[in-house]
Enzyme design. Structure first.
Site, mmCIF file in Angstrom:
data_model
loop_
_atom_site.group_PDB
_atom_site.id
_atom_site.type_symbol
_atom_site.label_atom_id
_atom_site.label_comp_id
_atom_site.label_asym_id
_atom_site.label_seq_id
_atom_site.Cartn_x
_atom_site.Cartn_y
_atom_site.Cartn_z
ATOM 1 C CB THR A 17 -0.939 0.024 1.224
ATOM 2 O OG1 THR A 17 -0.166 0.022 2.420
ATOM 3 C CG2 THR A 17 -1.873 -1.176 1.212
ATOM 4 C CG ASP A 18 -1.016 4.785 -1.668
ATOM 5 O OD1 ASP A 18 -1.737 4.630 -0.658
ATOM 6 O OD2 ASP A 18 -1.476 5.175 -2.764
ATOM 7 C CB ALA A 19 1.311 7.760 2.174
ATOM 8 N N GLY A 20 -1.668 6.387 1.635
ATOM 9 C CA GLY A 20 -3.106 6.490 1.871
ATOM 10 C C GLY A 20 -3.767 5.162 2.208
ATOM 11 C CB ILE A 22 -4.920 3.112 -1.945
ATOM 12 C CG1 ILE A 22 -5.953 4.008 -1.255
ATOM 13 C CG2 ILE A 22 -5.443 2.558 -3.260
ATOM 14 C CD1 ILE A 22 -7.235 3.326 -0.895
#
Length: 143
Positions: A17-20, A22
């Site tokens: 996942t990314d920082a969000g 997602i």
């Protein structure tokens, strides 16, 4: 999904996942690669065997991906591999990633991936060996 389609299930990990929170968009290409590798394994082939016993590799020539909905941490994903076309020196796939939650399936990503057969010695295009084609064609009606 037809009886000749292949399905592989994975889970989304924090590293995906990314920082969000997602799934990072490029990770779908990794998921698709893993699913195609498992599809090959189901056919009785492995990347290592292709290289060592046959002197060939399958490499991605083209990848086109459409994103429909996001996957998130801990989601269970069902990856579908559908053979769209079998050529003399290439294979083309339609691939999908679905989020599975209880009685709900949501299409997240679709992709069209073309892989080429190349000689492992020089990475030049090479016809898929007949014995490999036989295994790939088993249960596939597309040729």
């Amino acid at each position: 999904m037809s009886p000749t389609d292949f399905c592989w299930t994975i889970r989304v990990y924090y590293e995906d996942t990314d920082a969000g929170g997602i799934v990072f968009y490029a990770n779908y290409l990794k998921y698709f690669e893993r699913a195609r590798t498992e599809w090959l394994r189901m056919k009785g082939l492995s990347q290592d065997t292709l290289a060592t016993s046959h002197g060939v590799l399958f490499v991605v020539k083209t990848a086109l991906v459409d994103y429909h909905a996001p996957a998130k941490l801990d989601d269970e994903l069902k990856l579908i591999v559908m053979v769209e076309r079998i050529g003399r020196a290439s294979l083309q796939f339609i691939q999908e990633a679905w989020r599975i939650r209880e009685n709900e399936s949501i299409l997240l990503t679709t992709g069209r991936v073309k892989i080429a057969c190349v000689r492992s010695a020089d990475f030049r295009p090479f016809s898929i060996p007949d014995d490999i084609l036989l295994k790939i064609n088993a249960d596939n009606k597309t040729a």
